[in-house]
Design a protein around this motif. Sequence first.
Motif, mmCIF file in Angstrom:
data_model
loop_
_atom_site.group_PDB
_atom_site.id
_atom_site.type_symbol
_atom_site.label_atom_id
_atom_site.label_comp_id
_atom_site.label_asym_id
_atom_site.label_seq_id
_atom_site.Cartn_x
_atom_site.Cartn_y
_atom_site.Cartn_z
ATOM 1 N N PRO A 177 0.780 -1.325 0.086
ATOM 2 C CA PRO A 177 0.175 -0.184 -0.125
ATOM 3 C C PRO A 177 0.766 1.271 0.039
ATOM 4 N N SER A 178 0.419 2.302 -0.638
ATOM 5 C CA SER A 178 1.234 3.621 -0.658
ATOM 6 C C SER A 178 1.301 4.029 0.817
ATOM 7 N N GLY A 179 2.390 4.844 0.876
ATOM 8 C CA GLY A 179 2.590 5.438 2.139
ATOM 9 C C GLY A 179 1.373 6.589 2.607
ATOM 10 N N CYS A 180 0.817 7.107 1.415
ATOM 11 C CA CYS A 180 -0.336 8.133 1.976
ATOM 12 C C CYS A 180 -1.603 7.327 2.395
ATOM 13 N N ARG A 181 -1.817 6.217 1.766
ATOM 14 C CA ARG A 181 -2.908 5.429 2.084
ATOM 15 C C ARG A 181 -2.800 4.991 3.725
ATOM 16 N N THR A 182 -1.618 4.339 3.684
ATOM 17 C CA THR A 182 -1.064 3.947 5.088
ATOM 18 C C THR A 182 -1.292 4.781 6.222
ATOM 19 N N LEU A 183 -0.763 6.148 6.000
ATOM 20 C CA LEU A 183 -0.703 7.138 7.067
ATOM 21 C C LEU A 183 -2.115 7.587 7.301
ATOM 22 N N LEU A 184 -2.942 7.594 6.340
ATOM 23 C CA LEU A 184 -4.273 7.932 6.403
ATOM 24 C C LEU A 184 -4.915 7.129 7.619
ATOM 25 N N ARG A 185 -4.770 5.681 7.424
ATOM 26 C CA ARG A 185 -5.196 4.840 8.511
ATOM 27 C C ARG A 185 -4.582 5.304 9.898
ATOM 28 N N LEU A 186 -3.372 5.693 10.187
ATOM 29 C CA LEU A 186 -3.025 5.995 11.450
ATOM 30 C C LEU A 186 -3.564 7.059 11.649
ATOM 31 N N HIS A 187 -3.602 8.286 10.773
ATOM 32 C CA HIS A 187 -4.303 9.534 11.204
ATOM 33 C C HIS A 187 -5.686 9.372 11.747
ATOM 34 N N ARG A 188 -6.239 8.446 11.174
ATOM 35 C CA ARG A 188 -7.820 8.305 11.649
ATOM 36 C C ARG A 188 -7.779 7.860 13.012
ATOM 37 N N ALA A 189 -6.985 6.834 13.079
ATOM 38 C CA ALA A 189 -6.807 6.396 14.647
ATOM 39 C C ALA A 189 -6.453 7.401 15.589
ATOM 40 N N LEU A 190 -5.726 8.354 15.115
ATOM 41 C CA LEU A 190 -5.077 9.437 16.011
ATOM 42 C C LEU A 190 -6.125 10.207 16.707
ATOM 43 N N HIS A 229 -15.010 4.303 9.761
ATOM 44 C CA HIS A 229 -14.233 3.829 8.948
ATOM 45 C C HIS A 229 -14.133 2.362 8.931
ATOM 46 N N HIS A 230 -14.656 1.664 9.762
ATOM 47 C CA HIS A 230 -14.570 0.239 9.800
ATOM 48 C C HIS A 230 -15.656 -0.621 9.480
ATOM 49 N N SER A 231 -15.364 -2.051 9.016
ATOM 50 C CA SER A 231 -16.521 -2.858 8.663
ATOM 51 C C SER A 231 -17.047 -3.216 9.971
ATOM 52 N N TRP A 232 -18.294 -3.936 9.779
ATOM 53 C CA TRP A 232 -19.021 -4.346 10.748
ATOM 54 C C TRP A 232 -18.144 -5.396 11.593
ATOM 55 N N PHE A 233 -17.508 -6.235 11.016
ATOM 56 C CA PHE A 233 -16.738 -7.106 11.586
ATOM 57 C C PHE A 233 -15.601 -6.600 12.428
ATOM 58 N N ILE A 234 -14.800 -5.780 11.979
ATOM 59 C CA ILE A 234 -13.917 -4.982 12.942
ATOM 60 C C ILE A 234 -14.655 -4.197 13.911
ATOM 61 N N ARG A 235 -15.663 -3.666 13.862
ATOM 62 C CA ARG A 235 -16.228 -3.138 14.880
ATOM 63 C C ARG A 235 -16.692 -4.190 16.033
ATOM 64 N N GLN A 236 -17.039 -5.230 15.643
ATOM 65 C CA GLN A 236 -17.357 -6.241 16.682
ATOM 66 C C GLN A 236 -16.245 -6.538 17.394
ATOM 67 N N VAL A 237 -15.117 -6.847 16.669
ATOM 68 C CA VAL A 237 -13.568 -7.146 17.338
ATOM 69 C C VAL A 237 -13.367 -5.963 18.426
ATOM 70 N N ALA A 238 -13.594 -4.694 17.815
ATOM 71 C CA ALA A 238 -12.872 -3.673 18.926
ATOM 72 C C ALA A 238 -13.911 -3.590 20.067
ATOM 73 N N GLU A 239 -15.357 -3.939 19.681
ATOM 74 C CA GLU A 239 -16.204 -3.791 21.117
ATOM 75 C C GLU A 239 -15.580 -4.901 22.003
#
Length: 202
Positions: A90-103, A137-147
Amino acid sequence: MIKAFHSSFIENDIILGEYLEGWRELIKFMDALGTVFTFISQETMTKVNILQGYLNGENGKSYRTLLTMVKFELENEVVNFKEFPPNRVPSGCRTLLRLHRALKWLEVFLYKLGMSEGHGQTSEMCADAYHKTLAHHHSWFIRQVAEVAFLALPPLKEMYTVVCVQKHEEAKTVLLTTVDSIVKVYNITQEVYTMNGMLDLP
Ligand SMILES: CCCCCCCCCCCCC/C=C/[C@@H](O)[C@H](COP(=O)(O)O)NC(=O)CCCCCCCCCCCCCCC
């Protein structure tokens, strides 16, 4: 961690090496919270490693800061705006966007922890921060894992020991100082991504 994030911003730009150092420190906090968080910690580490790989790679000079990375990847058509290309790093821009959202999630969560006056449930604060931010920004599955992971968060007092303080007043100072650095880093990144129409990279 505060030091790394704090020294990562210059004018309207972010020094990528310091930014990644800040994330590596955050991962240490997460690991200290227990094995339930290993999956999230590994996912974060994967993103950090992708960016570190670019920084250490043959075009490393172009990845010194956020602005140089964006310029380099746009000029070389590395950023994919339409689909996530399989079988490619994945590009650096796409990857950093994921971290940015988590921030953003982290900013809201740490603010809640800092303002809690020593009361309240960490899992509720964490879930509430998540629903307001990263969950969009997360799918239903990831949201369940996070919960499920949130339920395993230790109570406030234990969280304080994770950030190396004992009393609420000390925790408040440490947490709000951290939030302050995170906000600055977040705002600079948000501005750069907005200007380049990159807030929705697949
Ligand atoms: C402190 C407790 C930690 C709770 C973490 C809350 C965030 C929950 C995120 C859980 C989902 C992670 C799983 C994977 C998600 C990925 O799908 C997704 C998208 O990537 P893709 O487009 O390549 O597929 N990845 C992401 O969104 C990146 C997630 C990064 C999560 C970073 C969490 C940072 C935690 C820092 C903890 C610091 C604790 C401090 C305590 C005082």
